[in-house]
Design a protein around this motif. Sequence first.
Motif, PDB file in Angstrom:
ATOM      1  N   MET A  93      19.051  33.911  47.177  1.00 44.15           N
ATOM      2  CA  MET A  93      20.051  32.853  47.103  1.00 44.15           C
ATOM      3  C   MET A  93      21.329  33.301  47.822  1.00 44.15           C
ATOM      4  O   MET A  93      21.698  34.467  47.781  1.00 44.15           O
ATOM      5  CB  MET A  93      20.413  32.532  45.642  1.00 44.15           C
ATOM      6  CG  MET A  93      19.242  32.199  44.733  1.00 44.15           C
ATOM      7  SD  MET A  93      18.372  30.683  45.144  1.00 44.15           S
ATOM      8  CE  MET A  93      19.433  29.405  44.464  1.00 44.15           C
ATOM      9  N   LEU A  94      22.004  32.335  48.423  1.00 40.98           N
ATOM     10  CA  LEU A  94      23.325  32.574  49.018  1.00 40.98           C
ATOM     11  C   LEU A  94      24.384  32.209  47.974  1.00 40.98           C
ATOM     12  O   LEU A  94      24.434  31.061  47.520  1.00 40.98           O
ATOM     13  CB  LEU A  94      23.505  31.691  50.262  1.00 40.98           C
ATOM     14  CG  LEU A  94      24.906  31.680  50.876  1.00 40.98           C
ATOM     15  CD1 LEU A  94      25.234  33.016  51.530  1.00 40.98           C
ATOM     16  CD2 LEU A  94      25.034  30.540  51.909  1.00 40.98           C
ATOM     17  N   TYR A  95      25.204  33.180  47.607  1.00 37.95           N
ATOM     18  CA  TYR A  95      26.276  32.923  46.643  1.00 37.95           C
ATOM     19  C   TYR A  95      27.552  32.625  47.426  1.00 37.95           C
ATOM     20  O   TYR A  95      27.930  33.417  48.300  1.00 37.95           O
ATOM     21  CB  TYR A  95      26.480  34.134  45.726  1.00 37.95           C
ATOM     22  CG  TYR A  95      25.348  34.358  44.738  1.00 37.95           C
ATOM     23  CD1 TYR A  95      24.104  34.822  45.169  1.00 37.95           C
ATOM     24  CD2 TYR A  95      25.510  34.086  43.382  1.00 37.95           C
ATOM     25  CE1 TYR A  95      23.058  35.015  44.269  1.00 37.95           C
ATOM     26  CE2 TYR A  95      24.471  34.273  42.476  1.00 37.95           C
ATOM     27  CZ  TYR A  95      23.251  34.737  42.925  1.00 37.95           C
ATOM     28  OH  TYR A  95      22.218  34.918  42.032  1.00 37.95           O
ATOM     29  N   THR A  96      28.201  31.498  47.142  1.00 39.70           N
ATOM     30  CA  THR A  96      29.410  31.146  47.885  1.00 39.70           C
ATOM     31  C   THR A  96      30.630  31.197  46.964  1.00 39.70           C
ATOM     32  O   THR A  96      30.586  30.694  45.841  1.00 39.70           O
ATOM     33  CB  THR A  96      29.299  29.748  48.521  1.00 39.70           C
ATOM     34  OG1 THR A  96      29.138  28.761  47.505  1.00 39.70           O
ATOM     35  CG2 THR A  96      28.113  29.663  49.485  1.00 39.70           C
ATOM     36  N   VAL A  97      31.709  31.821  47.465  1.00 39.41           N
ATOM     37  CA  VAL A  97      32.918  32.020  46.652  1.00 39.41           C
ATOM     38  C   VAL A  97      34.130  31.526  47.436  1.00 39.41           C
ATOM     39  O   VAL A  97      34.333  31.930  48.585  1.00 39.41           O
ATOM     40  CB  VAL A  97      33.099  33.514  46.294  1.00 39.41           C
ATOM     41  CG1 VAL A  97      34.397  33.733  45.517  1.00 39.41           C
ATOM     42  CG2 VAL A  97      31.896  34.029  45.492  1.00 39.41           C
ATOM     43  N   ASN A  98      34.927  30.655  46.820  1.00 40.77           N
ATOM     44  CA  ASN A  98      36.059  30.061  47.538  1.00 40.77           C
ATOM     45  C   ASN A  98      37.416  30.358  46.909  1.00 40.77           C
ATOM     46  O   ASN A  98      38.404  29.704  47.225  1.00 40.77           O
ATOM     47  CB  ASN A  98      35.865  28.541  47.683  1.00 40.77           C
ATOM     48  CG  ASN A  98      36.000  27.797  46.364  1.00 40.77           C
ATOM     49  OD1 ASN A  98      35.892  28.389  45.299  1.00 40.77           O
ATOM     50  ND2 ASN A  98      36.239  26.501  46.435  1.00 40.77           N
ATOM     51  N   LYS A  99      37.461  31.331  46.000  1.00 44.72           N
ATOM     52  CA  LYS A  99      38.738  31.679  45.355  1.00 44.72           C
ATOM     53  C   LYS A  99      39.167  33.094  45.739  1.00 44.72           C
ATOM     54  O   LYS A  99      38.333  33.991  45.893  1.00 44.72           O
ATOM     55  CB  LYS A  99      38.593  31.631  43.834  1.00 44.72           C
ATOM     56  CG  LYS A  99      38.156  30.288  43.253  1.00 44.72           C
ATOM     57  CD  LYS A  99      39.217  29.226  43.362  1.00 44.72           C
ATOM     58  CE  LYS A  99      38.860  28.004  42.527  1.00 44.72           C
ATOM     59  NZ  LYS A  99      37.553  27.410  42.907  1.00 44.72           N
ATOM     60  N   SER A 100      40.486  33.285  45.840  1.00 41.63           N
ATOM     61  CA  SER A 100      41.032  34.623  46.074  1.00 41.63           C
ATOM     62  C   SER A 100      40.672  35.519  44.889  1.00 41.63           C
ATOM     63  O   SER A 100      40.770  35.089  43.739  1.00 41.63           O
ATOM     64  CB  SER A 100      42.549  34.528  46.213  1.00 41.63           C
ATOM     65  OG  SER A 100      43.139  35.793  45.975  1.00 41.63           O
ATOM     66  N   PRO A 101      40.324  36.784  45.166  1.00 44.02           N
ATOM     67  CA  PRO A 101      39.992  37.687  44.041  1.00 44.02           C
ATOM     68  C   PRO A 101      41.229  38.045  43.222  1.00 44.02           C
ATOM     69  O   PRO A 101      41.104  38.582  42.128  1.00 44.02           O
ATOM     70  CB  PRO A 101      39.425  38.925  44.747  1.00 44.02           C
ATOM     71  CG  PRO A 101      40.048  38.915  46.097  1.00 44.02           C
ATOM     72  CD  PRO A 101      40.205  37.454  46.466  1.00 44.02           C
ATOM     73  N   PHE A 102      42.415  37.734  43.756  1.00 44.60           N
ATOM     74  CA  PHE A 102      43.651  38.022  43.027  1.00 44.60           C
ATOM     75  C   PHE A 102      44.055  36.876  42.107  1.00 44.60           C
ATOM     76  O   PHE A 102      44.912  37.017  41.252  1.00 44.60           O
ATOM     77  CB  PHE A 102      44.784  38.331  44.013  1.00 44.60           C
ATOM     78  CG  PHE A 102      44.409  39.417  44.975  1.00 44.60           C
ATOM     79  CD1 PHE A 102      44.276  40.729  44.536  1.00 44.60           C
ATOM     80  CD2 PHE A 102      44.129  39.128  46.296  1.00 44.60           C
ATOM     81  CE1 PHE A 102      43.889  41.737  45.416  1.00 44.60           C
ATOM     82  CE2 PHE A 102      43.747  40.132  47.176  1.00 44.60           C
ATOM     83  CZ  PHE A 102      43.624  41.438  46.737  1.00 44.60           C
ATOM     84  N   ALA A 103      43.430  35.709  42.308  1.00 44.82           N
ATOM     85  CA  ALA A 103      43.781  34.541  41.506  1.00 44.82           C
ATOM     86  C   ALA A 103      42.681  34.180  40.515  1.00 44.82           C
ATOM     87  O   ALA A 103      42.927  33.442  39.562  1.00 44.82           O
ATOM     88  CB  ALA A 103      44.047  33.336  42.427  1.00 44.82           C
TER      89      ALA A 103
END
Lengths: 123, 97, 118
Positions: B1-11
Amino acid sequence: MSAEAMKKVLVVMRHAPYGTFYAFEGLQTLLIMGAYELDLGVAFVDDGVYVITRNQNPKALQVKQVAQTFPALPDFEVHRFYVLEDSLKERGLTLDDLVIQPQVIDRAALAALFEEHAAVLPF
Amino acid sequence: MLYTVNKSPFASPNLERCLQVAPAGSPILLYEDGVYAAAAGTAFEERLHAALQAHPIYALQSDLEARGLSNLVEGVRVITYEDFVDLVIEHNVVPWL
Amino acid sequence: MRFSILVLESPYQRQAADSAYRFARAVLEKGHQIRGIFFYMNGVHNANKYQKPPGERNLGTLWTQLQQEHNLDFVACIAASTWRGMNEDLALPGFRIAGLGQLALMIQESDRLVTFGG
Protein backbone atom coordinates in the motif's frame (compact mmCIF):
# COMPACT_ATOMS: atom_id res chain seq x y z
CA MET A 1 -24.17 -10.67 -5.65
CA SER A 2 -22.10 -13.21 -3.73
CA ALA A 3 -19.99 -12.07 -0.79
CA GLU A 4 -16.89 -13.08 -2.74
CA ALA A 5 -17.74 -10.71 -5.57
CA MET A 6 -18.43 -7.73 -3.33
CA LYS A 7 -15.69 -5.12 -3.10
CA LYS A 8 -14.27 -4.65 0.36
CA VAL A 9 -14.30 -1.10 1.68
CA LEU A 10 -12.71 -0.06 4.96
CA VAL A 11 -13.79 3.14 6.70
CA VAL A 12 -10.94 4.24 8.96
CA MET A 13 -12.02 6.56 11.76
CA ARG A 14 -9.06 8.55 13.04
CA HIS A 15 -10.79 11.68 14.29
CA ALA A 16 -12.59 12.19 17.59
CA PRO A 17 -16.27 13.12 17.38
CA TYR A 18 -17.69 16.65 17.92
CA GLY A 19 -14.40 18.61 17.49
CA THR A 20 -14.61 17.85 13.80
CA PHE A 21 -17.39 16.45 11.64
CA TYR A 22 -15.38 13.57 10.20
CA ALA A 23 -16.73 10.86 12.50
CA PHE A 24 -20.34 11.88 11.83
CA GLU A 25 -19.81 11.84 8.07
CA GLY A 26 -17.95 8.54 8.23
CA LEU A 27 -20.96 7.12 10.03
CA GLN A 28 -23.33 8.44 7.33
CA THR A 29 -21.13 6.77 4.73
CA LEU A 30 -21.44 3.43 6.52
CA LEU A 31 -25.22 3.78 6.91
CA ILE A 32 -25.76 4.44 3.20
CA MET A 33 -23.11 2.32 1.52
CA GLY A 34 -24.20 -0.90 3.19
CA ALA A 35 -27.18 -0.84 0.85
CA TYR A 36 -24.92 -0.91 -2.23
CA GLU A 37 -23.40 -4.39 -2.37
CA LEU A 38 -20.14 -3.46 -0.70
CA ASP A 39 -18.47 -5.52 2.01
CA LEU A 40 -17.98 -2.80 4.62
CA GLY A 41 -15.68 -2.72 7.61
CA VAL A 42 -14.79 0.04 10.03
CA ALA A 43 -11.53 0.48 11.95
CA PHE A 44 -11.12 2.80 14.92
CA VAL A 45 -7.58 4.15 15.05
CA ASP A 46 -5.87 6.96 17.03
CA ASP A 47 -8.53 9.45 18.26
CA GLY A 48 -11.08 7.48 16.25
CA VAL A 49 -11.52 5.23 19.30
CA TYR A 50 -13.27 8.16 20.99
CA VAL A 51 -16.07 7.83 18.40
CA ILE A 52 -17.46 4.78 20.19
CA THR A 53 -16.93 5.59 23.88
CA ARG A 54 -19.83 5.34 26.31
CA ASN A 55 -21.50 8.27 28.07
CA GLN A 56 -21.38 10.78 25.22
CA ASN A 57 -23.90 13.55 25.80
CA PRO A 58 -23.71 16.31 23.18
CA LYS A 59 -27.16 17.66 24.12
CA ALA A 60 -25.79 21.11 24.94
CA LEU A 61 -24.05 21.19 21.55
CA GLN A 62 -27.40 20.48 19.87
CA VAL A 63 -25.89 17.79 17.68
CA LYS A 64 -26.69 14.10 17.34
CA GLN A 65 -24.93 11.63 19.56
CA VAL A 66 -22.50 9.74 17.37
CA ALA A 67 -21.71 6.58 19.37
CA GLN A 68 -25.31 5.44 19.84
CA THR A 69 -25.79 4.53 16.17
CA PHE A 70 -22.86 2.10 15.98
CA PRO A 71 -24.58 -0.84 17.71
CA ALA A 72 -27.24 -0.67 14.97
CA LEU A 73 -24.78 -0.87 12.07
CA PRO A 74 -25.20 -4.64 11.53
CA ASP A 75 -28.80 -3.83 10.49
CA PHE A 76 -27.22 -1.68 7.75
CA GLU A 77 -25.01 -4.52 6.50
CA VAL A 78 -21.88 -3.39 8.32
CA HIS A 79 -20.54 -6.44 10.11
CA ARG A 80 -16.80 -5.96 10.57
CA PHE A 81 -15.47 -3.75 13.37
CA TYR A 82 -11.83 -3.35 14.40
CA VAL A 83 -10.03 -1.26 16.99
CA LEU A 84 -6.29 -0.65 17.23
CA GLU A 85 -5.03 -2.02 20.55
CA ASP A 86 -2.39 0.68 21.07
CA SER A 87 -4.92 3.45 20.43
CA LEU A 88 -7.11 2.10 23.25
CA LYS A 89 -4.16 1.65 25.61
CA GLU A 90 -2.73 5.12 24.99
CA ARG A 91 -6.05 6.62 25.97
CA GLY A 92 -6.51 4.51 29.08
CA LEU A 93 -9.50 2.75 27.52
CA THR A 94 -10.62 -0.87 27.40
CA LEU A 95 -13.42 -2.61 25.51
CA ASP A 96 -15.63 -2.00 28.57
CA ASP A 97 -15.53 1.71 27.77
CA LEU A 98 -16.97 1.20 24.28
CA VAL A 99 -20.54 0.91 23.01
CA ILE A 100 -19.60 -1.95 20.67
CA GLN A 101 -17.05 -4.74 20.92
CA PRO A 102 -14.77 -4.48 17.90
CA GLN A 103 -12.06 -7.00 17.17
CA VAL A 104 -8.89 -5.74 18.88
CA ILE A 105 -5.99 -5.73 16.42
CA ASP A 106 -2.34 -4.73 16.52
CA ARG A 107 -0.55 -2.50 14.01
CA ALA A 108 0.60 -5.37 11.82
CA ALA A 109 -2.97 -6.65 11.62
CA LEU A 110 -4.19 -3.16 10.68
CA ALA A 111 -1.64 -2.98 7.86
CA ALA A 112 -2.73 -6.43 6.69
CA LEU A 113 -6.35 -5.27 6.82
CA PHE A 114 -5.56 -2.34 4.49
CA GLU A 115 -4.11 -4.84 2.01
CA GLU A 116 -7.37 -6.80 1.93
CA HIS A 117 -9.51 -3.82 0.96
CA ALA A 118 -10.23 -2.36 -2.45
CA ALA A 119 -10.70 1.10 -0.95
CA VAL A 120 -9.72 2.76 2.33
CA LEU A 121 -11.92 5.74 3.27
CA PRO A 122 -10.43 8.07 5.89
CA PHE A 123 -12.73 9.92 8.29
CA MET B 1 0.00 0.00 0.00
CA LEU B 2 1.04 3.61 -0.61
CA TYR B 3 0.65 5.65 2.57
CA THR B 4 0.04 9.35 1.91
CA VAL B 5 0.71 12.07 4.51
CA ASN B 6 -0.22 15.73 4.08
CA LYS B 7 0.57 17.24 7.50
CA SER B 8 3.78 18.77 8.82
CA PRO B 9 5.44 16.47 11.38
CA PHE B 10 5.75 19.52 13.64
CA ALA B 11 2.00 20.18 13.64
CA SER B 12 0.58 16.67 13.63
CA PRO B 13 1.53 13.17 14.78
CA ASN B 14 0.15 11.74 11.52
CA LEU B 15 3.47 10.89 9.90
CA GLU B 16 4.75 9.27 13.09
CA ARG B 17 1.51 7.27 13.45
CA CYS B 18 1.66 6.27 9.83
CA LEU B 19 5.28 5.10 10.20
CA GLN B 20 4.27 2.98 13.17
CA VAL B 21 1.68 1.14 11.06
CA ALA B 22 3.20 0.99 7.57
CA PRO B 23 5.05 -2.32 7.13
CA ALA B 24 8.70 -2.20 6.01
CA GLY B 25 8.88 -1.72 2.28
CA SER B 26 5.63 0.26 1.96
CA PRO B 27 6.16 3.49 0.06
CA ILE B 28 5.26 6.76 1.77
CA LEU B 29 4.29 9.93 -0.08
CA LEU B 30 4.69 13.35 1.51
CA TYR B 31 2.55 16.07 -0.05
CA GLU B 32 1.01 19.43 0.92
CA ASP B 33 2.47 20.31 4.38
CA GLY B 34 3.72 16.74 4.66
CA VAL B 35 6.76 17.78 2.59
CA TYR B 36 8.21 19.68 5.58
CA ALA B 37 9.24 16.26 6.90
CA ALA B 38 11.62 15.97 3.95
CA ALA B 39 13.58 19.14 4.77
CA ALA B 40 17.19 18.66 5.90
CA GLY B 41 18.43 20.14 9.16
CA THR B 42 15.20 19.86 11.12
CA ALA B 43 14.54 18.07 14.40
CA PHE B 44 12.67 15.44 12.38
CA GLU B 45 15.61 14.62 10.09
CA GLU B 46 16.89 11.76 12.24
CA ARG B 47 13.44 10.17 12.34
CA LEU B 48 13.14 10.45 8.57
CA HIS B 49 16.60 8.90 8.14
CA ALA B 50 15.46 5.93 10.18
CA ALA B 51 12.23 5.70 8.19
CA LEU B 52 14.21 5.74 4.93
CA GLN B 53 15.94 2.52 6.03
CA ALA B 54 12.54 0.80 5.93
CA HIS B 55 10.54 2.69 3.29
CA PRO B 56 10.93 4.42 -0.04
CA ILE B 57 9.87 7.99 0.77
CA TYR B 58 8.60 10.34 -1.92
CA ALA B 59 7.92 14.08 -1.78
CA LEU B 60 5.81 16.01 -4.27
CA GLN B 61 7.90 18.48 -6.26
CA SER B 62 5.34 21.27 -6.63
CA ASP B 63 4.62 21.25 -2.90
CA LEU B 64 8.35 21.37 -2.10
CA GLU B 65 8.90 24.26 -4.52
CA ALA B 66 5.91 26.22 -3.21
CA ARG B 67 7.44 26.05 0.27
CA GLY B 68 10.98 26.90 -0.84
CA LEU B 69 12.33 23.51 0.19
CA SER B 70 15.32 22.33 -1.85
CA ASN B 71 17.79 21.06 0.77
CA LEU B 72 16.26 17.67 1.46
CA VAL B 73 17.09 14.68 3.62
CA GLU B 74 19.25 12.37 1.54
CA GLY B 75 17.32 9.50 0.03
CA VAL B 76 14.00 11.31 -0.36
CA ARG B 77 12.77 10.93 -3.93
CA VAL B 78 11.24 14.03 -5.50
CA ILE B 79 8.30 13.23 -7.78
CA THR B 80 5.71 14.93 -9.97
CA TYR B 81 1.93 14.43 -10.00
CA GLU B 82 2.41 12.08 -12.95
CA ASP B 83 4.73 9.95 -10.80
CA PHE B 84 2.13 10.13 -8.01
CA VAL B 85 -0.40 8.60 -10.42
CA ASP B 86 2.07 5.83 -11.30
CA LEU B 87 2.60 5.09 -7.60
CA VAL B 88 -1.16 4.78 -7.09
CA ILE B 89 -1.37 2.40 -10.04
CA GLU B 90 1.36 0.27 -8.52
CA HIS B 91 -0.03 0.40 -4.96
CA ASN B 92 -3.49 0.98 -3.55
CA VAL B 93 -3.70 4.00 -1.24
CA VAL B 94 -4.02 4.46 2.51
CA PRO B 95 -4.70 8.19 2.95
CA TRP B 96 -3.37 9.07 6.41
CA LEU B 97 -5.23 12.40 6.66
CA MET C 1 -6.68 2.04 -15.09
CA ARG C 2 -9.90 3.56 -13.81
CA PHE C 3 -9.82 6.02 -10.89
CA SER C 4 -12.37 7.70 -8.69
CA ILE C 5 -11.56 10.63 -6.44
CA LEU C 6 -13.15 11.70 -3.15
CA VAL C 7 -12.81 15.37 -2.14
CA LEU C 8 -13.57 16.21 1.51
CA GLU C 9 -12.49 19.86 1.70
CA SER C 10 -13.65 23.19 0.33
CA PRO C 11 -11.37 25.37 -1.80
CA TYR C 12 -9.46 28.26 -0.21
CA GLN C 13 -9.20 26.87 3.30
CA ARG C 14 -6.92 23.89 2.79
CA GLN C 15 -4.88 22.68 -0.15
CA ALA C 16 -6.77 19.39 -0.48
CA ALA C 17 -9.15 20.42 -3.28
CA ASP C 18 -6.26 21.87 -5.30
CA SER C 19 -4.32 18.64 -4.82
CA ALA C 20 -7.33 16.63 -5.96
CA TYR C 21 -7.62 18.78 -9.08
CA ARG C 22 -3.91 18.40 -9.93
CA PHE C 23 -4.10 14.66 -9.35
CA ALA C 24 -7.19 14.33 -11.58
CA ARG C 25 -5.43 16.27 -14.36
CA ALA C 26 -2.38 14.03 -14.10
CA VAL C 27 -4.53 10.88 -14.26
CA LEU C 28 -6.14 12.07 -17.49
CA GLU C 29 -2.89 13.34 -18.99
CA LYS C 30 -1.41 9.91 -18.51
CA GLY C 31 -4.27 8.43 -20.49
CA HIS C 32 -6.16 6.82 -17.62
CA GLN C 33 -9.88 7.08 -16.92
CA ILE C 34 -11.77 8.84 -14.15
CA ARG C 35 -15.04 7.10 -13.31
CA GLY C 36 -16.12 10.00 -11.12
CA ILE C 37 -15.26 12.63 -8.55
CA PHE C 38 -17.38 12.72 -5.40
CA PHE C 39 -17.48 15.92 -3.35
CA TYR C 40 -18.39 15.26 0.27
CA MET C 41 -18.43 17.22 3.54
CA ASN C 42 -17.11 20.76 2.86
CA GLY C 43 -16.01 19.45 -0.53
CA VAL C 44 -19.47 20.39 -1.83
CA HIS C 45 -18.36 24.06 -1.77
CA ASN C 46 -16.16 23.27 -4.78
CA ALA C 47 -19.39 23.31 -6.80
CA ASN C 48 -20.31 26.89 -5.85
CA LYS C 49 -20.62 29.00 -9.01
CA TYR C 50 -20.19 32.29 -7.17
CA GLN C 51 -16.63 31.66 -5.96
CA LYS C 52 -14.41 34.49 -7.17
CA PRO C 53 -10.81 34.55 -5.87
CA PRO C 54 -9.25 37.80 -7.08
CA GLY C 55 -6.15 37.35 -9.23
CA GLU C 56 -5.72 33.63 -8.56
CA ARG C 57 -6.83 30.29 -9.87
CA ASN C 58 -10.57 29.84 -9.61
CA LEU C 59 -10.97 26.23 -8.60
CA GLY C 60 -14.63 26.17 -9.58
CA THR C 61 -13.76 27.27 -13.12
CA LEU C 62 -10.94 24.74 -13.30
CA TRP C 63 -13.24 21.93 -12.18
CA THR C 64 -15.87 22.91 -14.74
CA GLN C 65 -13.30 23.03 -17.54
CA LEU C 66 -11.98 19.62 -16.56
CA GLN C 67 -15.50 18.20 -16.41
CA GLN C 68 -16.39 19.56 -19.84
CA GLU C 69 -13.13 18.56 -21.54
CA HIS C 70 -13.48 14.95 -20.44
CA ASN C 71 -17.23 14.62 -19.81
CA LEU C 72 -16.59 13.50 -16.24
CA ASP C 73 -19.13 12.54 -13.58
CA PHE C 74 -18.92 15.17 -10.80
CA VAL C 75 -21.24 14.55 -7.86
CA ALA C 76 -21.73 16.81 -4.85
CA CYS C 77 -23.29 14.84 -2.00
CA ILE C 78 -26.92 15.81 -1.57
CA ALA C 79 -26.95 15.44 2.21
CA ALA C 80 -23.74 17.43 2.67
CA SER C 81 -25.13 20.03 0.23
CA THR C 82 -28.40 20.35 2.12
CA TRP C 83 -26.56 20.88 5.40
CA ARG C 84 -24.42 23.61 3.86
CA GLY C 85 -26.93 25.39 1.66
CA MET C 86 -25.54 24.15 -1.65
CA ASN C 87 -28.15 23.38 -4.30
CA GLU C 88 -28.69 22.94 -8.06
CA ASP C 89 -29.21 26.71 -8.54
CA LEU C 90 -25.88 27.53 -6.91
CA ALA C 91 -23.94 24.74 -8.57
CA LEU C 92 -21.51 25.16 -11.45
CA PRO C 93 -22.34 23.50 -14.75
CA GLY C 94 -21.14 19.91 -14.81
CA PHE C 95 -21.83 19.19 -11.17
CA ARG C 96 -24.83 17.10 -10.23
CA ILE C 97 -26.15 16.78 -6.71
CA ALA C 98 -26.88 13.22 -5.67
CA GLY C 99 -26.60 10.74 -2.83
CA LEU C 100 -23.76 8.80 -1.24
CA GLY C 101 -24.88 5.80 -3.26
CA GLN C 102 -23.07 7.45 -6.18
CA LEU C 103 -19.83 7.12 -4.20
CA ALA C 104 -20.60 3.44 -3.68
CA LEU C 105 -21.05 3.04 -7.45
CA MET C 106 -17.82 4.91 -8.16
CA ILE C 107 -15.96 2.54 -5.81
CA GLN C 108 -17.56 -0.50 -7.44
CA GLU C 109 -16.67 0.68 -10.92
CA SER C 110 -13.08 1.85 -10.25
CA ASP C 111 -9.72 0.19 -9.69
CA ARG C 112 -8.63 2.93 -7.30
CA LEU C 113 -10.28 5.45 -5.00
CA VAL C 114 -8.02 8.32 -3.93
CA THR C 115 -9.19 10.64 -1.14
CA PHE C 116 -8.10 14.24 -0.64
CA GLY C 117 -9.02 16.08 2.54
CA GLY C 118 -7.90 17.22 5.98
